[in-house]
Design an enzyme around this catalytic site. Structure first.
Site, PDB file in Angstrom:
ATOM      1  N   GLU A  35      12.692  47.004  -8.384  1.00 26.08           N
ATOM      2  CA  GLU A  35      11.593  46.486  -9.204  1.00 26.08           C
ATOM      3  C   GLU A  35      12.131  45.444 -10.180  1.00 26.08           C
ATOM      4  O   GLU A  35      13.102  45.707 -10.892  1.00 26.08           O
ATOM      5  CB  GLU A  35      10.934  47.645  -9.962  1.00 26.08           C
ATOM      6  CG  GLU A  35      10.213  48.610  -9.026  1.00 26.08           C
ATOM      7  CD  GLU A  35      10.178  50.045  -9.540  1.00 26.08           C
ATOM      8  OE1 GLU A  35      10.738  50.316 -10.616  1.00 26.08           O
ATOM      9  OE2 GLU A  35       9.598  50.902  -8.844  1.00 26.08           O
ATOM     10  N   GLU A  66       8.754  54.004  -5.387  1.00 22.95           N
ATOM     11  CA  GLU A  66      10.167  54.379  -5.238  1.00 22.95           C
ATOM     12  C   GLU A  66      10.415  55.175  -3.969  1.00 22.95           C
ATOM     13  O   GLU A  66      11.437  55.007  -3.309  1.00 22.95           O
ATOM     14  CB  GLU A  66      10.645  55.173  -6.461  1.00 22.95           C
ATOM     15  CG  GLU A  66      10.814  54.351  -7.728  1.00 22.95           C
ATOM     16  CD  GLU A  66       9.523  54.185  -8.523  1.00 22.95           C
ATOM     17  OE1 GLU A  66       8.466  54.671  -8.066  1.00 22.95           O
ATOM     18  OE2 GLU A  66       9.575  53.567  -9.608  1.00 22.95           O
ATOM     19  N   PHE A  89      15.269  52.946 -14.028  1.00 22.31           N
ATOM     20  CA  PHE A  89      15.793  53.946 -14.969  1.00 22.31           C
ATOM     21  C   PHE A  89      16.070  55.206 -14.140  1.00 22.31           C
ATOM     22  O   PHE A  89      15.219  55.607 -13.352  1.00 22.31           O
ATOM     23  CB  PHE A  89      14.745  54.324 -16.023  1.00 22.31           C
ATOM     24  CG  PHE A  89      14.439  53.265 -17.049  1.00 22.31           C
ATOM     25  CD1 PHE A  89      14.920  53.391 -18.357  1.00 22.31           C
ATOM     26  CD2 PHE A  89      13.647  52.183 -16.739  1.00 22.31           C
ATOM     27  CE1 PHE A  89      14.615  52.438 -19.321  1.00 22.31           C
ATOM     28  CE2 PHE A  89      13.339  51.230 -17.696  1.00 22.31           C
ATOM     29  CZ  PHE A  89      13.826  51.349 -18.999  1.00 22.31           C
ATOM     30  N   ASP A  91      15.805  58.054 -14.947  1.00 25.11           N
ATOM     31  CA  ASP A  91      14.752  59.028 -15.271  1.00 25.11           C
ATOM     32  C   ASP A  91      13.612  58.997 -14.253  1.00 25.11           C
ATOM     33  O   ASP A  91      12.829  59.930 -14.163  1.00 25.11           O
ATOM     34  CB  ASP A  91      14.146  58.713 -16.641  1.00 25.11           C
ATOM     35  CG  ASP A  91      15.195  58.424 -17.690  1.00 25.11           C
ATOM     36  OD1 ASP A  91      15.371  59.252 -18.577  1.00 25.11           O
ATOM     37  OD2 ASP A  91      15.840  57.366 -17.606  1.00 25.11           O
ATOM     38  N   PHE A  92      13.483  57.901 -13.510  1.00 23.58           N
ATOM     39  CA  PHE A  92      12.372  57.778 -12.555  1.00 23.58           C
ATOM     40  C   PHE A  92      12.697  58.422 -11.201  1.00 23.58           C
ATOM     41  O   PHE A  92      11.911  58.328 -10.267  1.00 23.58           O
ATOM     42  CB  PHE A  92      12.015  56.298 -12.314  1.00 23.58           C
ATOM     43  CG  PHE A  92      11.620  55.520 -13.553  1.00 23.58           C
ATOM     44  CD1 PHE A  92      11.349  56.151 -14.759  1.00 23.58           C
ATOM     45  CD2 PHE A  92      11.504  54.131 -13.500  1.00 23.58           C
ATOM     46  CE1 PHE A  92      10.996  55.432 -15.892  1.00 23.58           C
ATOM     47  CE2 PHE A  92      11.141  53.409 -14.632  1.00 23.58           C
ATOM     48  CZ  PHE A  92      10.884  54.054 -15.830  1.00 23.58           C
ATOM     49  N   HIS A 135      13.086  57.901 -20.730  1.00 22.84           N
ATOM     50  CA  HIS A 135      13.788  56.632 -20.474  1.00 22.84           C
ATOM     51  C   HIS A 135      15.213  56.639 -21.020  1.00 22.84           C
ATOM     52  O   HIS A 135      15.794  55.578 -21.219  1.00 22.84           O
ATOM     53  CB  HIS A 135      13.040  55.458 -21.122  1.00 22.84           C
ATOM     54  CG  HIS A 135      11.758  55.092 -20.463  1.00 22.84           C
ATOM     55  ND1 HIS A 135      10.620  55.847 -20.585  1.00 22.84           N
ATOM     56  CD2 HIS A 135      11.414  54.046 -19.675  1.00 22.84           C
ATOM     57  CE1 HIS A 135       9.640  55.276 -19.904  1.00 22.84           C
ATOM     58  NE2 HIS A 135      10.087  54.183 -19.340  1.00 22.84           N
TER      59      HIS A 135
END
Lengths: 337, 337
Positions: A35, A66, A89, A91-92, A135
């Site tokens: 992205e 994703e 990130f 975190d994703f 994040h």
């Protein structure tokens, strides 16, 4: 080529990009997708300039999907290409975890070694900029826990380039976790350490080879990523008090270089492990357990410095409380020697 | 509706000023009184006000990482929300969540920093309403960049399958960070995503709050009458970067200019004047909104920073025995002294 031309000082992001560009020039099968990686150049400058040189076909901006693009990287890798897919990130990861931990990590094993997945998953990790719990995570342990993934963590530009060359050339899936604070982004000032001289030519840093960033006799400090720099700072602070700390940069979690750690602990007798990930079931526990397995007799003192099992808070004083600081490391070294 | 919109706009403008304090001239995300990232919503107001006007405190709203305008329209406590954005102790989340993670259970408002991940919880709220035989509805907001995400598509299917009282609202501002809509989907009308789920899908092709109000009224009415979910897409515009500090070098200037010209607030104001609302009344609304925002910001800035020790609290509402809820566990481990 003069010495000045062959070795120049780069930020960590420029060093990463330099390795990626080199590999893309050498091998048409290497491509990058993620992205905001083409026109934007990566939110953390991880792909600056690549689109200009290689075009949209090889530096692909993708939809916010994703599962689709990380899974597509697995698929492309399984038919022999060498994709690099960026998860903006770390975190994703949850929105695409099946493709990471059930497909990317396990297909080699389940195929009896007949299928390989030569891809790199890059992801930004870490806090220190007050962006709260979704994040700011580091999550080294989450990925290192899963069999089938190699996990590398650069701490300087030199490491960033050498580990990236190795990651792209590796026939297994590699998770390349870079700390935002080390990248040298304009809006997130880096500490002094990560900008280092970097050879122009390609070179690889083998996985599973930790680096002794500072030699010392009294305490072994084992860490990685941003906290290499904080540990070095802590070691310098204590130097004037006559405490000699050895600082080991793990550089890769899988494989883990237990030999270098054990050798150091056999010299110092004292071990401090510093990690920006959660304390429980993580890197600190693993390192301590590994040393206990191999050199229990050499261990005199053990200290763990990590995030105390609390989601990363937003407010500045709260985040400072949770993420290990240089002072926290100083205290731990003092307790350990 | 007009008041919510002008409150939101003034709020965003004031947050922008406050945010930049201390972060300039060279933008440093970790400086200044407002921590972390800040995603502003100026230009999105019609989508918030036109929908939330139909909701009561019992209705559930899940918003995105760009939540302020929706929170204001939903009736979230403005002072405590502002204190949260400043990371203060009396903020909605005691300084732990910050601007992307605002929770106000008093009015059933929540948001998430992860793309499309507010959709499943909204479906859950709709499911609960159905199971309890209550007539509340749930509204889930997402951006047009999120409509390729699995969580969104799975939520549509689930809500349609069980005829749940959920309204999905896509705020189409044309940009997912650096990616224009036409580069992430071949479906120009995002509301058409509903077709695959036998669900009504309506697109409001302009920033017209009145039209949004009418379309939303029908959708929310259907949901309350237990006739199932609806998908609405509203064309809004992004007057600012994706986040504060975004240089927007990927965005053509004419697009920024066009976005600045399309103003839902002036449009609604013109409609109100045409309907006979006096200029005096409009000014009065603006002044009230202005004062309310200034009061909230002034209050928030006076609030105390959280006690660092509080970072360890609230991980659980019912901390398991053995877990100290107020003290970090950093004691010496192992050793034989």
């Amino acid at each position: 080529m003069s010495e000045a031309e062959s070795t120049r000082e780069l930020t960590m992001s420029r060093a990463m990009v330099s390795a990626i560009a080199h590999e893309m020039r050498e091998n048409d099968e290497v491509f990058y997708m993620g992205e905001d990686v083409a026109d934007y150049g990566g939110i953390f400058d991880s792909t600056q300039g690549l689109r200009e040189e290689f075009g949209y076909d090889r530096v692909m901006d993708v939809p916010i999907s994703e599962t689709a693009y990380l899974g597509a990287a697995v698929g492309a890798a399984q038919v022999g290409m060498r994709p690099i897919a960026e998860l903006m990130f770390v975190d994703f990861f949850g929105v695409a975890m099946d493709q990471i931990y059930n497909q990317m990590a396990k297909n080699t094993y389940m195929s009896g070694g007949t299928v390989s997945v030569p891809m790199v998953l890059t992801a930004a990790v870490g806090g220190t900029y007050n962006d709260a719990a979704q994040h700011s995570q580091t999550l080294y342990g989450t990925f290192a826990h899963i069999p089938g993934l190699k996990v590398v963590v650069p701490s300087t530009a030199y490491e960033a380039k050498g580990l990236m060359h190795n990651a792209i050339r590796d026939d297994d899936p590699v998770l390349y976790m870079f700390h935002k604070r080390l990248m040298g982004i304009g809006w997130m000032p880096a500490p002094e350490g990560p900008k280092t001289p970097v050879p122009e030519t390609d070179y690889t840093i083998p996985f599973g080879k930790a680096d002794v960033k500072r030699e010392g006799d009294d305490v072994t400090v084992v860490t990685l990523g941003l906290h290499v720099h904080r540990a070095l700072e802590a070691a310098e602070t204590l130097d004037s008090d006559g405490v000699s700390a050895e600082v080991i940069d793990l550089r890769s979690l899988v494989p883990l270089d237990t030999d270098t750690i054990v050798e150091s602990v056999e010299k110092t007798g004292n071990l401090v492990v510093v990690d920006e990930d959660y304390r429980s079931f993580g890197v600190t526990g693993e390192v301590v357990a590994s040393v206990a397995d191999e050199a229990l007799g050499a261990l005199e003192r053990v200290e763990r410095v990590a995030v105390p099992d609390v989601p990363i808070p937003y407010s500045r004083p709260l985040e400072n409380e949770i993420i290990p600081s240089t002072e926290d490391i100083v205290s731990a070294i003092e307790r350990a020697q | 509706m007009f008041e919510d919109m002008v409150t939101a706009r003034h709020y965003e403008e004031r947050l922008q000023e406050e945010y930049l304090e201390g972060k300039q001239p060279a933008f440093d995300i970790s400086a200044g009184p407002i921590p972390g990232e800040l995603h502003l919503a100026a230009g999105h107001e019609a989508a918030a006000a036109g929908v939330c006007q139909h909701l009561t405190d019992d209705d559930v709203v899940t918003a995105t990482h760009r939540p302020h305008h929706i929170a204001i329209a939903k009736g979230v406590d403005l002072k405590r929300m502002t204190a949260e954005i400043f990371g203060r102790e009396t903020g909605l989340g005691k300084g732990k969540g910050g601007h992307m993670h605002l929770f106000d259970p008093e009015v059933n408002f929540a948001c998430s920093g992860i793309i499309a991940e507010g959709c499943p919880p909204a479906v859950g709220a709709g499911l609960a309403a159905k199971k309890r035989n209550e007539d509340s509805v749930a509204v889930s907001y997402l951006g047009e960049g999120a409509i390729d995400q699995g969580a969104f598509l799975e939520s549509l299917n689930f809500a349609a399958l069980f005829d749940l009282p959920v309204v999905f609202v896509i705020e189409d501002n044309d940009w997912a960070i650096s990616m224009p809509k036409e580069r992430v989907t071949d479906v120009e009308n995002g509301a058409k995503r509903a077709d695959g789920f036998e669900m009504p899908g309506v697109r409001v092709d302009c920033d017209d709050a009145i039209e949004v109000y009418e379309v939303a009224g029908e959708a929310i009415g259907r949901a309350r009458d237990r006739n199932g979910p609806t998908l609405i897409e509203v064309q809004v515009h992004r007057r600012m970067g994706h986040f504060m500090g975004d240089p927007e070098s990927y965005r053509p200037e004419k697009d920024q200019e066009a976005a600045a010209e399309r103003d839902s607030i002036s449009r609604l104001e013109a409609d109100l004047r045409e309907a006979g609302v006096t200029g005096e009344r409009i000014e009065e609304i603006r002044t009230t909104a202005h004062d309310r925002v200034e009061e909230a910001i002034a209050w928030a800035k006076e609030q105390p920073q959280p006690d660092p020790d509080s970072a360890h609290e609230d991980v659980f509402v019912n901390p398991p025995s053995g877990v100290t809820d107020s003290e970090p566990d950093v004691g010496t481990a192992g050793g034989d002294d």
